[in-house]
Design an enzyme around this catalytic site. Structure first.
Site, short mmCIF file in Angstrom:
data_model
loop_
_atom_site.label_atom_id
_atom_site.label_comp_id
_atom_site.label_asym_id
_atom_site.label_seq_id
_atom_site.Cartn_x
_atom_site.Cartn_y
_atom_site.Cartn_z
N LYS A 94 8.85 -3.68 0.91
CA LYS A 94 9.24 -3.47 -0.49
C LYS A 94 8.81 -2.08 -0.96
O LYS A 94 9.58 -1.34 -1.57
CB LYS A 94 8.60 -4.55 -1.38
N GLN A 99 3.15 -11.30 -4.68
CA GLN A 99 3.66 -11.83 -3.42
C GLN A 99 3.15 -13.27 -3.23
O GLN A 99 1.95 -13.53 -3.29
CB GLN A 99 3.19 -10.93 -2.26
N ASP A 150 11.03 -10.47 -10.18
CA ASP A 150 11.37 -11.56 -9.26
C ASP A 150 12.13 -12.68 -9.97
O ASP A 150 12.74 -13.53 -9.32
CB ASP A 150 10.07 -12.15 -8.66
#
Ligand code: NDP
Length: 285
Positions: free
Chosen positions: A53, A97, A120
C-alpha cells in the site's frame, strides 16, 4: 470456449496513471494527499499488504505514513494515535490493517476513525451510507471489482449476479454495489444448499470464500462473467483463487486470474479514495 481474461494488473496501472494527474493538480494547489496506515503486531501477510500500500501510494505521488505499533500495544494507545491522525491536516485517509491482536476491540477501533478519513469504508456510518448508495468511501475490493466490470464494458443492469460469500469487507458490500447498478442479486454462504444451482444461473459470478479452487467449470453458466476475489496459498507455495481457473476458463465468457485480477484493484481503489478525501478537504478549505 476460452474466456477473455480480465487483466486487473493492466487496468490498475492505467487507472493509477490517470489518477496521478489528479494528485499533481492537488499538489500544484499546495495540497499533497496523505494516507496513514497503522499496523499492530508482526503478522507477515499484513506486513506485505501494508508495504504494498505504501509503495503504491508513493508511485502516484501520495504522501504516506506507515505507523508500526508493537503487538502488545494497549487499545487506549491505539485510540489516542487514531485521534491524533483524525485531526492531522497532512492526513486525508487513515486505515488500520486488520486483523488486530485479540486484546483489541476491532469494532471500537474502526468506529474511532473519522468517517471523513475512513478510506477503507469500514466505519458504521459509511457502511450505513453504502446501503443508500451515498457512502463517501465504498470498500476497496468490491469497488475495484465494479471498476473492472466497468472497464471491460460489461453490462450489469438486469443481469443475475451471484455473490458467494457474505463477509463485511467483500461479500455484503459487493452485493450492494451490484444491486445499486440494477443487477438481480443472490448471496450464497456456507449454509447454502446446492450451491451449484445458484452459481450455474449467474450471468455475473463473484466468489469470495477463501476456499481454494472450490468453484469448478461445471458450476458456471457458459459465457458468464467470473470474478475471483480469493487469494489462497497452496501447500506447494502456489497462489490460487477460490475458482478452479483451468476448468472455469473453458466455460466462462470473462474471467479474472489470480494473481493479477482483483488483487491489484484493491490498492488502486484505496488510492482513489484517498485522492477523493483530499479533494473534498481542498473544497472545504
Ligand atoms: P471471510 O472468511 O470473512 O468470508 C468467507 C465467506 O465465504 C463467508 O461468508 C462464508 O460463509 C463463505 N463461504 C465459506 N465457505 C463456503 C462454501 N463452501 N460455500 C459457500 N460460501 C462459503 O473471507 P473474506 O470475505 O475476508 O475473503 C474471502 C477471500 O477473498 C479470501 O481468500 C481472501 O484472502 C480474499 N480477499 C482478497 C482481497 C483482494 O484484495 N483480492 C481482499 C479481501 C479478501 P459463512 O458466512 O456462512 O461462514
Amino acid at each position: 470456449m476460452t474466456a477473455r481474461i480480465i487483466d486487473g494488473k493492466a487496468i490498475a496501472q492505467e487507472l493509477r496513471t490517470e489518477w496521478k494527474a489528479r494528485v499533481d493538480e492537488l499538489k500544484s494547489g499546495g495540497l499533497t494527499p496523505g494516507l496513514a496506515v497503522i499496523i499492530v503486531g508482526e503478522d507477515p501477510a499484513s506486513k506485505v499488504y501494508v508495504g504494498n500500500k505504501v509503495k503504491a501510494c508513493a508511485e502516484v505521488g501520495l504522501y504516506s505514513e506507515h505507523i508500526a505499533l508493537p503487538a502488545d500495544t494497549q487499545e487506549s494507545t491505539l485510540l489516542a494515535k487514531i485521534a491524533e491522525l483524525n485531526v492531522d491536516p497532512a492526513i486525508h485517509g487513515l486505515l488500520i490493517q486488520l486483523p488486530l491482536p485479540s486484546h483489541i476491540d476491532s469494532q471500537k477501533v474502526l468506529e474511532a476513525i473519522s468517517p471523513n478519513k475512513d478510506v477503507d469504508g469500514f466505519h458504521p456510518m459509511n457502511v450505513g451510507a453504502l446501503v443508500t448508495d451515498t457512502t463517501l468511501f465504498p470498500p476497496c475490493t468490491p469497488s475495484g471489482t465494479m471498476k473492472l466490470l466497468e472497464k471491460m464494458g460489461i453490462e450489469i443492469e438486469g443481469k443475475h449476479a451471484v455473490v458467494v460469500g457474505r463477509s463485511n469487507i467483500v461479500g455484503k458490500p459487493m452485493a450492494l454495489l451490484l444491486l445499486h447498478k440494477n443487477a438481480t442479486v443472490t448471496i450464497c454462504t456456507s449454509r447454502t444448499v446446492n450451491l451449484g444451482k445458484y452459481t450455474r444461473d449467474a450471468d455475473i459470478l463473484v466468489v469470495a470464500t477463501g476456499k481454494p479452487q472450490m468453484i469448478t467449470g461445471d458450476m458456471i453458466k457458459p459465457g458468464a462473467v467470473v470474478i475471483d476475489v480469493g487469494i489462497n496459498r497452496l501447500p506447494n507455495g502456489k497462489l490460487v483463487g477460490d475458482i478452479d481457473f483451468e476448468s472455469a476458463k473453458e466455460v466462462a465468457g470473462y474471467i479474472t486470474p489470480v494473481p493479477g485480477g482483483v488483487g491489484p484493484m484493491t490498492i488502486t481503489m484505496l488510492i482513489a479514495n484517498t485522492i477523493q478525501a483530499a479533494e473534498r478537504a481542498k473544497r472545504q478549505e
